[in-house]
Design an enzyme around this catalytic site. Structure first.
Site, PDB file in Angstrom:
ATOM      1  N   GLY A  64      11.488   4.073 -39.937  1.00  0.00           N
ATOM      2  CA  GLY A  64      12.873   4.713 -39.831  1.00  0.00           C
ATOM      3  C   GLY A  64      13.753   3.604 -39.651  1.00  0.00           C
ATOM      4  N   GLY A 121      12.057   8.361 -42.457  1.00  0.00           N
ATOM      5  CA  GLY A 121      11.910   6.875 -42.670  1.00  0.00           C
ATOM      6  C   GLY A 121      11.626   6.768 -44.054  1.00  0.00           C
ATOM      7  N   VAL A 165       2.937  12.610 -36.825  1.00  0.00           N
ATOM      8  CA  VAL A 165       2.665  12.288 -35.199  1.00  0.00           C
ATOM      9  C   VAL A 165       2.399  13.649 -34.457  1.00  0.00           C
ATOM     10  CG1 VAL A 165       5.028  12.831 -34.154  1.00  0.00           C
ATOM     11  CG2 VAL A 165       3.509  11.131 -33.148  1.00  0.00           C
ATOM     12  N   LYS A 213      -3.319   7.295 -22.478  1.00  0.00           N
ATOM     13  CA  LYS A 213      -4.324   7.525 -21.409  1.00  0.00           C
ATOM     14  C   LYS A 213      -5.547   6.961 -21.784  1.00  0.00           C
ATOM     15  CE  LYS A 213      -6.424  11.361 -18.744  1.00  0.00           C
ATOM     16  NZ  LYS A 213      -6.549  12.873 -18.555  1.00  0.00           N
ATOM     17  N   ARG A 214      -6.007   7.127 -22.906  1.00  0.00           N
ATOM     18  CA  ARG A 214      -7.615   6.900 -23.130  1.00  0.00           C
ATOM     19  C   ARG A 214      -7.551   5.190 -23.456  1.00  0.00           C
ATOM     20  NH1 ARG A 214     -10.228   5.204 -27.676  1.00  0.00           N
ATOM     21  NH2 ARG A 214      -8.233   5.438 -29.018  1.00  0.00           N
ATOM     22  N   TYR A 235      16.531  19.582 -30.947  1.00  0.00           N
ATOM     23  CA  TYR A 235      16.480  18.139 -30.846  1.00  0.00           C
ATOM     24  C   TYR A 235      16.714  17.799 -29.064  1.00  0.00           C
ATOM     25  CZ  TYR A 235      17.540  13.103 -31.303  1.00  0.00           C
ATOM     26  OH  TYR A 235      17.442  11.931 -31.242  1.00  0.00           O
TER      27      TYR A 235
END
Length: 310
Positions: free
Chosen positions: A10, A36, A57, A103-104, A143
């Site tokens: 983007g 993008g 995502v 976290k992982r 948004y």
């Protein structure tokens, strides 16, 4: 470091990819190309430290990384209102997936939030302690509220799972690689003027915005990500305020031609004022914008002239 940038193709993401590659990092650019463009990162593809992945995502993904910049979300009203449900899913489910990965892997996670979390503010300028004045059911809510929930998730993951997070609240930003059909005011005015069309102001032109050049914003991103011990969102933007009429007049002056300024009804929920208090950014990051509006507009006009073949 190995760095993942969601929304990396983007407007902002491509500049960030370039900056981090220049610093010697490995960069994974993840983008579904809704807003993008491959053109934004085409010059980066030959770089052996750059990897492009086409992915949404909203869907879970895996990577072994040290840093995650979550920039994925359409950011201009025409684009985020085109599919409001998709927009809020991108903000909320995208944040959940980014934070699960952080976290992982124990990566530091960065959320590109927005000044829209302040809504139509009753406090001016807006500091990070202001909770906002937002319509939860309006046409901009997909948004505004999506970004507010994403911030909530970031700080809940920090408190509950000890994820290392950074949250930036971005104020109006402009510069090369904005789309001609972006729908935001700077690109609208420049494209209209370059094409010899009249400039469209919504309302009487007295509403104000502050405009930050993209290079300044990216500097703020990197400083925030790499500053230790930041425990709150941080405003990044230019505190110099301009009315829509002042901006339109500047663009007409810089482009030349015979474009006139026309006035149209104000859209629903359009904020009257938007200006950052950047005291915290100055204190914590030693950051403030360097590029004046006039200089930044000249650079952006030159980009659009080339892009539009004028």
């Amino acid at each position: 470091m190995r760095i993942l940038i969601t929304g990396g193709a983007g407007f902002l993401g491509s500049h960030l990819c370039e900056r981090l590659l220049d610093e010697g990092h490995e960069v994974i650019c993840l983008d579904n190309f809704f807003t993008g463009s491959r053109d934004n990162i085409i010059n980066l593809l030959p770089n052996p430290r750059f990897e492009l992945i086409r992915h949404d995502v909203i869907d879970p993904f895996k990577a072994e990384v040290d840093r995650i910049y979550n920039l994925a979300c359409p950011a201009s009203p025409p684009h985020y209102q085109y599919n409001a449900i998709k927009t809020i899913k991108t903000s909320v489910m995208g944040a959940i997936n980014v934070l699960g990965l952080a976290k992982r892997t124990r990566a530091r996670a960065f959320q590109a939030s927005t000044s829209e979390v302040y809504g139509d503010p009753e406090v001016h300028p807006q500091s990070e302690s202001y909770w906002g004045h937002v319509n939860p059911i309006g046409i901009r809510s997909c948004y505004d509220e999506g970004k507010r929930v994403a911030e909530t998730l970031f700080f809940d993951y920090h408190r509950q799972n000890n994820v290392d997070v950074r949250v930036v609240r971005i104020f109006n930003t402009y510069g090369p690689r904005m789309r001609p059909d972006d729908g935001r005011v700077v690109s609208n005015f420049i494209v209209q003027a370059l094409r010899g069309h009249n400039l469209t102001i919504y309302g009487d032109g007295s509403q104000t915005r502050s405009f930050c050049y993209v290079d300044d914003l990216i500097e703020g991103f990197v400083r925030l990500m790499e500053t230790e011990g930041v425990s709150s969102p941080v405003n990044i933007g230019n505190p110099s305020e301009f009315t829509m009429l002042q901006l339109a007049e500047l663009v007409v002056k810089k482009v030349g031609g015979n474009s006139k300024i026309t006035f149209h009804p104000l859209p629903s929920d359009d904020p009257k004022q938007r200006c950052p208090d950047i005291t915290l950014a100055k204190k914590l990051l030693g950051w403030e914008p360097k590029v004046p509006l006039e200089e930044g507009i000249e650079r952006t006009i030159a980009y659009f002239k080339k892009t539009l073949g004028l």
